[in-house]
Design an enzyme around this catalytic site. Structure first.
Site, PDB file in Angstrom:
ATOM      1  N   SER A 121       0.828  -1.287   0.088  1.00  0.00           N
ATOM      2  CA  SER A 121      -0.027   0.019   0.107  1.00  0.00           C
ATOM      3  C   SER A 121       0.885   1.116  -0.052  1.00  0.00           C
ATOM      4  O   SER A 121       1.964   1.204   0.389  1.00  0.00           O
ATOM      5  CB  SER A 121      -0.834  -0.075   1.199  1.00  0.00           C
ATOM      6  OG  SER A 121      -0.442  -0.008   2.346  1.00  0.00           O
TER       7      SER A 121
ATOM      8  N   GLU B 139       1.262   5.538   1.043  1.00  0.00           N
ATOM      9  CA  GLU B 139       0.656   6.613   1.808  1.00  0.00           C
ATOM     10  C   GLU B 139       0.979   7.939   1.029  1.00  0.00           C
ATOM     11  O   GLU B 139       2.127   8.184   0.726  1.00  0.00           O
ATOM     12  CB  GLU B 139       1.088   6.765   3.057  1.00  0.00           C
ATOM     13  CG  GLU B 139       0.597   7.770   4.066  1.00  0.00           C
ATOM     14  CD  GLU B 139       0.725   7.389   5.575  1.00  0.00           C
ATOM     15  OE1 GLU B 139       0.582   6.448   6.055  1.00  0.00           O
ATOM     16  OE2 GLU B 139       1.285   8.399   6.012  1.00  0.00           O
TER      17      GLU B 139
ATOM     18  N   ASP C 270      -1.790  14.081  16.934  1.00  0.00           N
ATOM     19  CA  ASP C 270      -0.692  14.700  17.758  1.00  0.00           C
ATOM     20  C   ASP C 270      -1.436  15.781  18.566  1.00  0.00           C
ATOM     21  O   ASP C 270      -2.280  16.443  18.301  1.00  0.00           O
ATOM     22  CB  ASP C 270       0.385  15.076  16.941  1.00  0.00           C
ATOM     23  CG  ASP C 270       1.561  14.264  16.394  1.00  0.00           C
ATOM     24  OD1 ASP C 270       1.505  13.082  17.208  1.00  0.00           O
ATOM     25  OD2 ASP C 270       1.760  14.116  15.159  1.00  0.00           O
TER      26      ASP C 270
ATOM     27  N   PHE D  17      13.339  14.250  12.165  1.00  0.00           N
ATOM     28  CA  PHE D  17      11.700  13.684  12.140  1.00  0.00           C
ATOM     29  C   PHE D  17      11.587  12.245  12.872  1.00  0.00           C
ATOM     30  O   PHE D  17      10.802  12.366  13.850  1.00  0.00           O
ATOM     31  CB  PHE D  17      11.238  13.095  10.734  1.00  0.00           C
ATOM     32  CG  PHE D  17       9.742  12.663  10.472  1.00  0.00           C
ATOM     33  CD1 PHE D  17       8.745  13.738  10.925  1.00  0.00           C
ATOM     34  CD2 PHE D  17       9.300  11.926   9.801  1.00  0.00           C
ATOM     35  CE1 PHE D  17       7.482  13.304  11.094  1.00  0.00           C
ATOM     36  CE2 PHE D  17       8.020  11.297   9.770  1.00  0.00           C
ATOM     37  CZ  PHE D  17       7.061  12.131  10.365  1.00  0.00           C
TER      38      PHE D  17
ATOM     39  N   HIS E 273       3.594  -1.259   3.960  1.00  0.00           N
ATOM     40  CA  HIS E 273       3.001   0.215   3.641  1.00  0.00           C
ATOM     41  C   HIS E 273       4.177   1.296   3.439  1.00  0.00           C
ATOM     42  O   HIS E 273       5.005   1.425   4.320  1.00  0.00           O
ATOM     43  CB  HIS E 273       2.114   0.557   5.120  1.00  0.00           C
ATOM     44  CG  HIS E 273       1.212   2.032   4.810  1.00  0.00           C
ATOM     45  ND1 HIS E 273       0.124   1.888   3.951  1.00  0.00           N
ATOM     46  CD2 HIS E 273       1.479   3.170   5.506  1.00  0.00           C
ATOM     47  CE1 HIS E 273      -0.192   3.079   4.068  1.00  0.00           C
ATOM     48  NE2 HIS E 273       0.481   3.980   4.923  1.00  0.00           N
TER      49      HIS E 273
HETATM   50  P1  FAD Z   1      -3.219   6.247  20.111  1.00  0.00           P
HETATM   51  O1  FAD Z   1      -2.984   4.770  19.434  1.00  0.00           O
HETATM   52  O2  FAD Z   1      -4.357   6.471  20.695  1.00  0.00           O
HETATM   53  O3  FAD Z   1      -1.982   6.178  21.236  1.00  0.00           O
HETATM   54  C1  FAD Z   1      -0.591   6.003  21.028  1.00  0.00           C
HETATM   55  C2  FAD Z   1      -0.111   5.701  22.439  1.00  0.00           C
HETATM   56  O4  FAD Z   1       0.149   6.947  23.088  1.00  0.00           O
HETATM   57  C3  FAD Z   1      -0.554   4.503  22.859  1.00  0.00           C
HETATM   58  O5  FAD Z   1       0.066   3.575  22.414  1.00  0.00           O
HETATM   59  C4  FAD Z   1      -0.566   4.747  24.142  1.00  0.00           C
HETATM   60  O6  FAD Z   1       0.390   3.914  25.116  1.00  0.00           O
HETATM   61  C5  FAD Z   1      -0.372   6.467  24.592  1.00  0.00           C
HETATM   62  N1  FAD Z   1      -1.488   6.905  24.983  1.00  0.00           N
HETATM   63  C6  FAD Z   1      -2.593   7.609  24.100  1.00  0.00           C
HETATM   64  N2  FAD Z   1      -3.468   7.994  24.910  1.00  0.00           N
HETATM   65  C7  FAD Z   1      -3.298   7.614  26.204  1.00  0.00           C
HETATM   66  C8  FAD Z   1      -3.952   7.726  27.345  1.00  0.00           C
HETATM   67  N3  FAD Z   1      -5.140   8.447  27.399  1.00  0.00           N
HETATM   68  N4  FAD Z   1      -3.416   7.560  28.469  1.00  0.00           N
HETATM   69  C9  FAD Z   1      -2.229   6.774  28.419  1.00  0.00           C
HETATM   70  N5  FAD Z   1      -1.492   6.501  27.277  1.00  0.00           N
HETATM   71  C10 FAD Z   1      -2.128   6.991  26.265  1.00  0.00           C
HETATM   72  N6  FAD Z   1      -1.075  12.019  12.346  1.00  0.00           N
HETATM   73  C11 FAD Z   1      -1.837  12.913  11.795  1.00  0.00           C
HETATM   74  O7  FAD Z   1      -2.081  13.927  12.535  1.00  0.00           O
HETATM   75  N7  FAD Z   1      -2.432  12.697  10.668  1.00  0.00           N
HETATM   76  C12 FAD Z   1      -2.371  11.368  10.081  1.00  0.00           C
HETATM   77  O8  FAD Z   1      -2.888  11.444   9.114  1.00  0.00           O
HETATM   78  C13 FAD Z   1      -1.532  10.491  10.430  1.00  0.00           C
HETATM   79  N8  FAD Z   1      -1.161   9.376   9.851  1.00  0.00           N
HETATM   80  C14 FAD Z   1      -0.512   8.239  10.648  1.00  0.00           C
HETATM   81  C15 FAD Z   1      -0.268   7.021  10.226  1.00  0.00           C
HETATM   82  C16 FAD Z   1       0.337   6.082  10.599  1.00  0.00           C
HETATM   83  C17 FAD Z   1       0.717   4.819   9.947  1.00  0.00           C
HETATM   84  C18 FAD Z   1       0.986   6.162  12.034  1.00  0.00           C
HETATM   85  C19 FAD Z   1       1.867   5.467  12.644  1.00  0.00           C
HETATM   86  C20 FAD Z   1       1.020   7.724  12.595  1.00  0.00           C
HETATM   87  C21 FAD Z   1       0.118   8.716  12.004  1.00  0.00           C
HETATM   88  N9  FAD Z   1      -0.089   9.947  12.561  1.00  0.00           N
HETATM   89  C22 FAD Z   1      -0.951  10.881  11.953  1.00  0.00           C
HETATM   90  C23 FAD Z   1       0.690  10.347  13.833  1.00  0.00           C
HETATM   91  C24 FAD Z   1      -0.162   9.856  14.957  1.00  0.00           C
HETATM   92  O9  FAD Z   1      -1.242  10.720  15.107  1.00  0.00           O
HETATM   93  C25 FAD Z   1       0.694  10.387  16.132  1.00  0.00           C
HETATM   94  O10 FAD Z   1       1.731   9.514  16.473  1.00  0.00           O
HETATM   95  C26 FAD Z   1      -0.343  10.555  17.618  1.00  0.00           C
HETATM   96  O11 FAD Z   1       0.778  11.209  18.532  1.00  0.00           O
HETATM   97  C27 FAD Z   1      -0.809   9.305  18.273  1.00  0.00           C
HETATM   98  O12 FAD Z   1      -2.061   9.040  17.499  1.00  0.00           O
HETATM   99  P2  FAD Z   1      -2.284   7.484  17.691  1.00  0.00           P
HETATM  100  O13 FAD Z   1      -3.506   7.120  17.028  1.00  0.00           O
HETATM  101  O14 FAD Z   1      -1.438   6.525  17.207  1.00  0.00           O
HETATM  102  O15 FAD Z   1      -2.591   7.439  19.171  1.00  0.00           O
END
Ligand code: FAD
Length: 302
Positions: A17, A19, A111, A221, A271
């Site tokens: 895939s 991105e 983030d 980064f 990916h």
């Molecule tokens: P989550 O999976 O919710 O959390 C990440 C980690 O933080 C967890 O493993 C957990 O241990 C900790 N955590 C989170 N919340 C809590 C809590 N309440 N209590 C304790 N621990 C907690 N960012 C963008 O803005 N736009 C995008 O399109 C984008 N695409 C991405 C695609 C991929 C494949 C990846 C890997 C990252 C991407 N990101 C993107 C970055 C991502 O948004 C950031 O890394 C963000 O900080 C975490 O989002 P997440 O969904 O991984 O968080």
């Protein structure tokens, strides 16, 4: 090693895939669409389009995804974050994506609005984290839902166990695939995958592969993302400073070696972070013997 996708061991086919990110200017838009045109013949399993922090690229993401669905045959996923938005606002965005034909989301927390390294505060009326968002998406329709995974743990995670626990919560809420943050040490990924499987998580964990466009920028980064860059990359890129072609050769070698090694360990799906540029992605795939419409790549998914 725990198998990522058992069918992949029975078939030489790799699922790839790509991105993309939404363009911020007409020039960047031209570059993206040229890239899409160049990569489409490789028949990716799906492509995805990122979504900017705080919803800043809601419109460009929607427009990009809409054009990919409307004008190409590519199966297209929209990234979606819940940062800085109420549940109703996220639902509205989901409806807009649905209206242009999106059936696959990459669901992310996003983030912190203050930037990486600042404390994340959920919106008072919003989804708390990615697991909560996945649950919300499940209630909104029959979507395929991918999520993130972090082989070197997310920088905010207390430890690896907390990180894997969050992945488990996302899977329990309905995620069907995880795409990883980029990494370069396959042993680290293998250890992570074994821990994920030991935690009872059985969805595909798809390695995120980053062909290196610029080593200096990548290091900056990577340090923000909590990803490590092997020191020996300095040696491999040594002497290529004034030679873009030589740098591209090294970058493609590294990415192709990484994929080939992972494929040898039983991984069948990858990916690729294209950075909206085709050449490095194409040269990486060609080193693996994967050309346009090559029989080595599996066809686009429904
Ligand atoms: P989550 O999976 O919710 O959390 C990440 C980690 O933080 C967890 O493993 C957990 O241990 C900790 N955590 C989170 N919340 C809590 C809590 N309440 N209590 C304790 N621990 C907690 N960012 C963008 O803005 N736009 C995008 O399109 C984008 N695409 C991405 C695609 C991929 C494949 C990846 C890997 C990252 C991407 N990101 C993107 C970055 C991502 O948004 C950031 O890394 C963000 O900080 C975490 O989002 P997440 O969904 O991984 O968080």
């Amino acid at each position: 090693m725990a198998q990522n996708d058992r069918s992949s061991t029975q078939s030489p086919k790799l699922k790839i895939s790509f991105e993309f990110f939404p363009p911020k200017s007409p020039d960047m838009a031209d570059q993206l669409w040229q890239t899409v045109e160049a990569l489409q013949p490789f028949q990716p399993y799906f492509v995805s389009v990122t979504y900017g922090a705080g919803g800043t690229t809601r419109e460009p993401t929607l427009a990009t995804v809409g054009r990919l669905i409307g004008q190409t045959s590519l199966s297209t996923a929209a990234h979606l974050t819940c940062v800085g938005a109420s549940r109703d606002e996220v639902r509205q965005v989901v409806d807009e994506f649905k209206a242009v034909g999106v059936r696959h989301f990459v669901a992310l927390r996003g983030d912190p609005q203050g930037g990486v390294g600042t404390r994340y505060e959920p919106h008072p009326g919003g989804f708390e984290n990615a697991a909560d968002l996945v649950g919300g998406l499940r209630e909104m329709g029959e979507f395929e839902i991918s999520v993130s995974a972090y082989p070197e743990k997310h920088p905010e995670s207390q430890d690896e166990a907390a990180d894997i626990d969050m992945l488990k919560r996302k899977v329990d809420a309905g995620a069907t695939r995880a795409l990883t943050q980029f990494f370069f040490d396959n042993d680290v990924f293998e250890r992570y995958l074994n821990r994920v499987r030991a935690a009872g998580i059985s969805i595909p964990i798809v390695p995120g592969i980053m062909p290196i466009q610029n080593l200096t920028q990548l290091k900056r980064f990577a340090s923000m993302c909590g990803a490590s860059v092997p020191e020996h990359f300095d040696r491999r890129f040594g002497g290529t400073e004034g030679d873009a072609q030589a740098r591209a050769e090294v970058a493609s070698d590294i990415a192709a070696e990484q994929i080939a090694d992972l494929a040898g360990r039983g991984i069948g799906e990858f990916h690729l972070y294209t950075m909206n540029r085709a050449p490095l992605t194409i040269s990486t795939l060609s080193r693996l013997g994967l050309g346009p419409q090559s029989s080595g790549l599996s066809g686009a998914a429904a």
